[in-house]
Design a protein around this motif. Structure first.
Motif, PDB file in Angstrom:
ATOM      1  N   SER A  19       2.206  -9.415 -14.409  1.00 48.26           N
ATOM      2  CA  SER A  19       1.833  -8.009 -14.611  1.00 48.26           C
ATOM      3  C   SER A  19       3.046  -7.090 -14.612  1.00 48.26           C
ATOM      4  N   PHE A  21       3.940  -5.557 -12.250  1.00 53.00           N
ATOM      5  CA  PHE A  21       3.492  -4.417 -11.460  1.00 53.00           C
ATOM      6  C   PHE A  21       3.666  -4.761  -9.981  1.00 53.00           C
ATOM      7  N   VAL A  23       3.725  -4.185  -6.022  1.00 52.90           N
ATOM      8  CA  VAL A  23       2.999  -3.389  -5.027  1.00 52.90           C
ATOM      9  C   VAL A  23       3.498  -3.770  -3.630  1.00 52.90           C
ATOM     10  N   ASN A  39       2.472  -8.092  -3.428  1.00 50.94           N
ATOM     11  CA  ASN A  39       1.629  -8.944  -4.276  1.00 50.94           C
ATOM     12  C   ASN A  39       2.403 -10.189  -4.711  1.00 50.94           C
ATOM     13  N   GLU A  41       1.823 -13.239  -7.437  1.00 46.71           N
ATOM     14  CA  GLU A  41       1.007 -13.756  -8.549  1.00 46.71           C
ATOM     15  C   GLU A  41       1.289 -15.237  -8.786  1.00 46.71           C
ATOM     16  N   GLU A  47      -3.635 -12.532 -11.385  1.00 45.30           N
ATOM     17  CA  GLU A  47      -3.795 -11.363 -10.501  1.00 45.30           C
ATOM     18  C   GLU A  47      -3.271 -11.676  -9.103  1.00 45.30           C
ATOM     19  N   CYS A  50      -3.111  -9.754  -3.569  1.00 46.89           N
ATOM     20  CA  CYS A  50      -2.690  -8.350  -3.482  1.00 46.89           C
ATOM     21  C   CYS A  50      -1.810  -8.090  -2.264  1.00 46.89           C
ATOM     22  N   ALA A  51      -1.039  -7.027  -2.372  1.00 46.08           N
ATOM     23  CA  ALA A  51      -0.133  -6.634  -1.285  1.00 46.08           C
ATOM     24  C   ALA A  51      -0.905  -6.355   0.011  1.00 46.08           C
ATOM     25  N   GLU A  52      -2.038  -5.685  -0.115  1.00 54.32           N
ATOM     26  CA  GLU A  52      -2.831  -5.340   1.081  1.00 54.32           C
ATOM     27  C   GLU A  52      -3.293  -6.613   1.788  1.00 54.32           C
ATOM     28  N   PRO A  81      -5.031   2.887  -6.844  1.00 57.52           N
ATOM     29  CA  PRO A  81      -6.208   2.633  -6.017  1.00 57.52           C
ATOM     30  C   PRO A  81      -6.346   1.148  -5.701  1.00 57.52           C
ATOM     31  N   PRO A  82      -6.579   0.796  -4.444  1.00 58.90           N
ATOM     32  CA  PRO A  82      -6.763  -0.621  -4.098  1.00 58.90           C
ATOM     33  C   PRO A  82      -7.960  -1.216  -4.834  1.00 58.90           C
ATOM     34  N   CYS A  83      -7.882  -2.492  -5.159  1.00 58.83           N
ATOM     35  CA  CYS A  83      -8.988  -3.153  -5.861  1.00 58.83           C
ATOM     36  C   CYS A  83     -10.182  -3.308  -4.909  1.00 58.83           C
TER      37      CYS A  83
END
Ligand code: THU
Length: 130
Positions: A19, A21, A23, A39, A41, A47, A50-52, A81-83
């Motif tokens: 991505s 992208f 985070v 994040n 991948e 995908e 995620c970082a969170e 915005p978080p997924c």
């Protein structure tokens, strides 16, 4: 180190070749400790994680199970915005009034809460009759 600095710093380590992208996320736990995640991948599931989720996993691995503050930063034009999955994960480990700051690299910040990110969340209370 502030939550913001921790999130900015861990974002540099993001592995996002699909991505592009990156985070970074940082959470403060009940003890006051900061945990961070980026994040990660992979080719089969681009995908990735995620970082969170990474920050939460670090907290749980360290033996803590409650977060009290969240900061997420990405290189997006507007605070990212978080997924949906991350909203559920944040709600699992943080109370509804926990402050969440979503940020972009240019410094824009959107302040919200776990409750506002996931209104009407399914939680353990819904299984009380079992
Ligand atoms: N991503 C996160 O790490 N956190 C978010 O809140 C939104 C999306 C990641 C997952 C994936 O590596 C990339 O951003 C694009 O979806």
């Amino acid at each position: 180190m502030s939550l913001k600095d921790a999130a900015l710093s861990v974002r540099e380590n993001a592995y996002a070749p699909y991505s592009n992208f990156k985070v970074g996320a940082a959470i403060r736990s009940l003890s006051g400790q900061i945990y961070s995640g980026c994040n990660v991948e992979n080719v089969a599931y681009p995908e990735g994680t995620c970082a969170e989720a990474g920050a939460i996993a670090a907290m749980v691995a360290a033996g803590e199970q409650e977060l009290t503050e969240v900061y997420v930063v990405a290189s997006s034009p507007q605070p990212v915005p978080p997924c949906g999955g991350c909203r559920q994960k944040l709600a699992e480990f943080g109370k509804r009034d926990v402050k969440v700051v979503l940020a972009s690299l240019d410094g824009a910040e959107l302040k919200t809460t776990i409750g506002d990110l996931l209104p009407g969340a399914f939680d353990a209370s819904h299984m009380e009759d079992v």
